[in-house]
Each structure stands twice: as C-alpha cells, then as structure tokens.
Scaffold this motif. Structure first.
Motif, PDB file in Angstrom:
ATOM      1  N   LEU A  13     -21.830 -83.054 -68.810  1.00 49.74           N
ATOM      2  CA  LEU A  13     -23.211 -82.745 -68.433  1.00 49.74           C
ATOM      3  C   LEU A  13     -24.095 -83.720 -69.186  1.00 49.74           C
ATOM      4  O   LEU A  13     -24.219 -83.651 -70.407  1.00 49.74           O
ATOM      5  CB  LEU A  13     -23.582 -81.307 -68.804  1.00 49.74           C
ATOM      6  CG  LEU A  13     -24.986 -80.871 -68.366  1.00 49.74           C
ATOM      7  CD1 LEU A  13     -25.100 -80.839 -66.844  1.00 49.74           C
ATOM      8  CD2 LEU A  13     -25.337 -79.512 -68.950  1.00 49.74           C
ATOM      9  N   PRO A  19     -28.409 -77.979 -65.819  1.00 50.03           N
ATOM     10  CA  PRO A  19     -27.071 -77.448 -66.101  1.00 50.03           C
ATOM     11  C   PRO A  19     -26.500 -76.619 -64.950  1.00 50.03           C
ATOM     12  O   PRO A  19     -25.834 -75.596 -65.181  1.00 50.03           O
ATOM     13  CB  PRO A  19     -27.306 -76.602 -67.353  1.00 50.03           C
ATOM     14  CG  PRO A  19     -28.708 -76.116 -67.209  1.00 50.03           C
ATOM     15  CD  PRO A  19     -29.466 -77.251 -66.547  1.00 50.03           C
ATOM     16  N   GLN A  24     -22.078 -79.966 -62.897  1.00 45.31           N
ATOM     17  CA  GLN A  24     -20.993 -80.042 -63.874  1.00 45.31           C
ATOM     18  C   GLN A  24     -19.639 -80.197 -63.188  1.00 45.31           C
ATOM     19  O   GLN A  24     -18.767 -80.944 -63.662  1.00 45.31           O
ATOM     20  CB  GLN A  24     -21.008 -78.806 -64.762  1.00 45.31           C
ATOM     21  CG  GLN A  24     -22.286 -78.698 -65.594  1.00 45.31           C
ATOM     22  CD  GLN A  24     -22.203 -77.585 -66.620  1.00 45.31           C
ATOM     23  OE1 GLN A  24     -21.413 -77.639 -67.547  1.00 45.31           O
ATOM     24  NE2 GLN A  24     -23.044 -76.562 -66.458  1.00 45.31           N
ATOM     25  N   GLN A  53     -23.228 -76.892 -72.894  1.00 44.81           N
ATOM     26  CA  GLN A  53     -22.923 -75.614 -72.247  1.00 44.81           C
ATOM     27  C   GLN A  53     -23.130 -74.426 -73.183  1.00 44.81           C
ATOM     28  O   GLN A  53     -23.714 -73.407 -72.797  1.00 44.81           O
ATOM     29  CB  GLN A  53     -21.486 -75.633 -71.723  1.00 44.81           C
ATOM     30  CG  GLN A  53     -21.235 -76.639 -70.616  1.00 44.81           C
ATOM     31  CD  GLN A  53     -20.987 -78.058 -71.119  1.00 44.81           C
ATOM     32  OE1 GLN A  53     -20.871 -78.306 -72.323  1.00 44.81           O
ATOM     33  NE2 GLN A  53     -20.890 -78.995 -70.196  1.00 44.81           N
TER      34      GLN A  53
END
Length: 330
Positions: A13, A19, A24, A53
C-alpha cells in the motif's frame, strides 16, 4: 536455495493511496507474480510488513464509539497477518504456484523490559501534515514523529527474541511448503517466566523478524524487497547512484535513517554476520534479479569482487558517509 523474503508494507500500500481492499489486492497480485518464480525454484518463506494496514485498523478502533477501549496493537497485528496472509496465499496460487502455501498467525517473543517501550520509533498508519498529526496525538494519546516531510504515529518496536511457532515453520519448509509468517514482525508477546504468554502494545520490525527467521531456518539468502530499487549513495543530490555491492565493513562506515532504510540494513547485517551468507535489498518487482545480483544491493560478509554485470559506483570509503534512501515503513 532456501530463501526468506521480507516484503515492505509500503510495497503493498503505497504512500498517498487510499487503503481500499481493491487497491491492496492489486499490489498483492503484483507481489505474487514477482515471487512465483522464487517459489517454483526454491524453498520460500515470506515475511510481510503491515505498517499502513495496522495503522488503519488502529485508527478505526480508536474512533469506534461501540468500544470501551481500542483494540490492542498485538491483536491488530494478528488481524493484519490474517488479511494479508489470505491475500498472498490466494494470489500466489493464482500466479501459478503449485506447492502448498500456508499462512501462519505468528507470535514473536519480546522482552517486557526492552527500552523500546519507553522510546517509540516504529511508524504505523497514514501520513499527516504536522498540525493534523499533533491534533490526532492530542485526541488519541499518540506519539508522532516526522517521516520525511510528513508526520506519522510512532509506537514501541522491541527486539524480537524468538518466534513461538518456529518449530512448525521449519517443519513446513522442510516439507516443501511456501510459508507466510512473521507478518508485521509477528504479534508481540511476553513470557511471564512460567511459560504464560501475554500480548503487548507494540509492533515488532518485520525486517528484524525476517532476519531472525532466516537465521533460525538456515536460509541461504535473505531478500528485503521494498518499493526502492537499491541502497543509494548520496541520495537527494545530483550524485545519487545505486550501490550494487556492499560488505559489512562498507556498512560500518555508513549512516541510514532509523525509520526507513536503517532497519533493513541492520537486518541484513545481522543475517550476514551470523551466517556468512548473502543478503540483498531491492525492488519487489525485481525479486528474481535481486536474488541473482543483477538488481538491488547485494550485501556480503567480506570484500566483494566488484565485477557487476550492470554499471554502478563502488561504495564511498570515507569517514561515516551519509547514505539515505527512500522512506518505507512497516
């Protein structure tokens, strides 16, 4: 060969990206395509980062009004191991890997008295401008620090001492299984002296965990694969150039930023010093070339015969030269 490959969290990422799962997964698909040839021809253990993450999950937990208190970092590390491990397992299969692939939620033993608990340095989560970072720190009780020209949350990063599941990991490798483990450095735990394990509020550096795993499984190579092509001499200047070969003496004369390239270099130094075998740092997209030394930076125990297939400067042998490369956390 038996290879341990450490994947940077920012390779899965990238800076400034949302996100979203679909973004991803696209990066994981690219990672699996790059790693598939290694899995086909070698024994492979994969250790991945999780800085972006785990930071995202932590922020969600901090802002969830239904919770009495946010989820602890060790639990969030375990969650990211499951998520990223699932994606990697599936994408390696889809990339043509025919060997068994197994992802393990890994616990990493740390010292409850490690001084890192009093001096957080590990970057997690997204980047912010300085003012927003200060506001979030005040709101959530965070500590923040500069990461390049942006700011991020920092958390304790104690030294990994032992992988709790080490025997199972070694057994799987010996039976030709591609193993995904130590994600995010592994969920950090302490031992109370009676064998009882307890999670702690920290994130272990995945490169240090990868080096620990590489030594424990008697790996032939440690590959630190990230979003930069190589270790750079004179980064940020007109003289910037990749360093294709370095040895432990070269590295002793150099400085690297603690929050980005520093842990990668230190992890490679540990592996090389403990085994006498080679480590390498380079771009995830060039994993095969990094392994054979035609891309990235290869690190050896002693002076190398600098007969590079590709042009590149020799390391600068002068008192403590500064070598800085791109930022990458997790």
């Amino acid at each position: 060969m038996r290879i341990v490959a450490a994947l940077g969290g920012n390779a899965l990422l990238r800076r400034g990206e949302r996100p979203d799962a679909v973004i991803q997964i696209e990066h994981v698909q690219a990672a699996a395509k790059a790693l598939a040839p290694l899995a086909a021809h070698h024994e492979l253990l994969i250790c991945h980062g999780n800085g972006p993450q785990v930071g995202m999950l932590s922020l969600e937990s901090e802002n969830d009004p239904s919770l009495t208190r946010p989820y602890p970092l060790d639990a969030l590390v375990a969650q990211t191991q499951g998520m990223i491990g699932y994606w990697l397992t599936q994408c390696l299969h889809n990339a043509g890997v025919t060997k068994p692939v197994l992802s393990i939620v890994t616990q990493t033993l740390v010292d409850a008295h490690d001084p890192a608990f009093a001096a957080p340095t590990k970057f997690v989560g997204p980047v912010y401008d300085h003012q927003h970072a200060l506001e979030l720190a005040e709101l959530h009780g965070w500590q923040v620090a500069a990461d390049g020209d942006q700011w991020r949350r920092v958390v304790p990063s104690p030294e990994p001492r032992r992988i709790v599941e080490q025997d199972s990991i070694t057994h799987l490798l010996e039976n030709q299984t591609v193993v995904i483990c130590g994600g995010g450095g592994g969920a950090p735990v302490t031992d109370d002296g009676t064998g009882q394990l307890q999670g702690v509020e920290a994130v272990v550096d995945k490169d240090f965990t990868a080096a620990l795993l590489a030594v424990a499984v008697h790996a032939d190579r440690l590959l630190v694969l990230t979003d930069v092509p190589a270790v750079m001499a004179h980064f940020g200047t007109p003289q910037a150039a990749p360093l294709s070969r370095l040895d432990l003496d070269d590295l002793a004369r150099m400085r690297f930023p603690a929050g980005s390239m520093g842990p990668k270099i230190a992890a490679c130094q540990r592996f090389v010093a403990n085994t006498g075998r080679r480590a390498a740092i380079g771009s995830l997209s060039e994993a095969t070339a990094v392994l054979d030394g035609s891309a990235g930076t290869t690190i050896t125990a002693g002076p190398t015969h600098r007969t590079d297939a590709r042009p590149g400067p020799r390391p600068v042998r002068e008192p403590v030269p500064t070598t800085v490369t791109g930022q990458e956390g997790g």
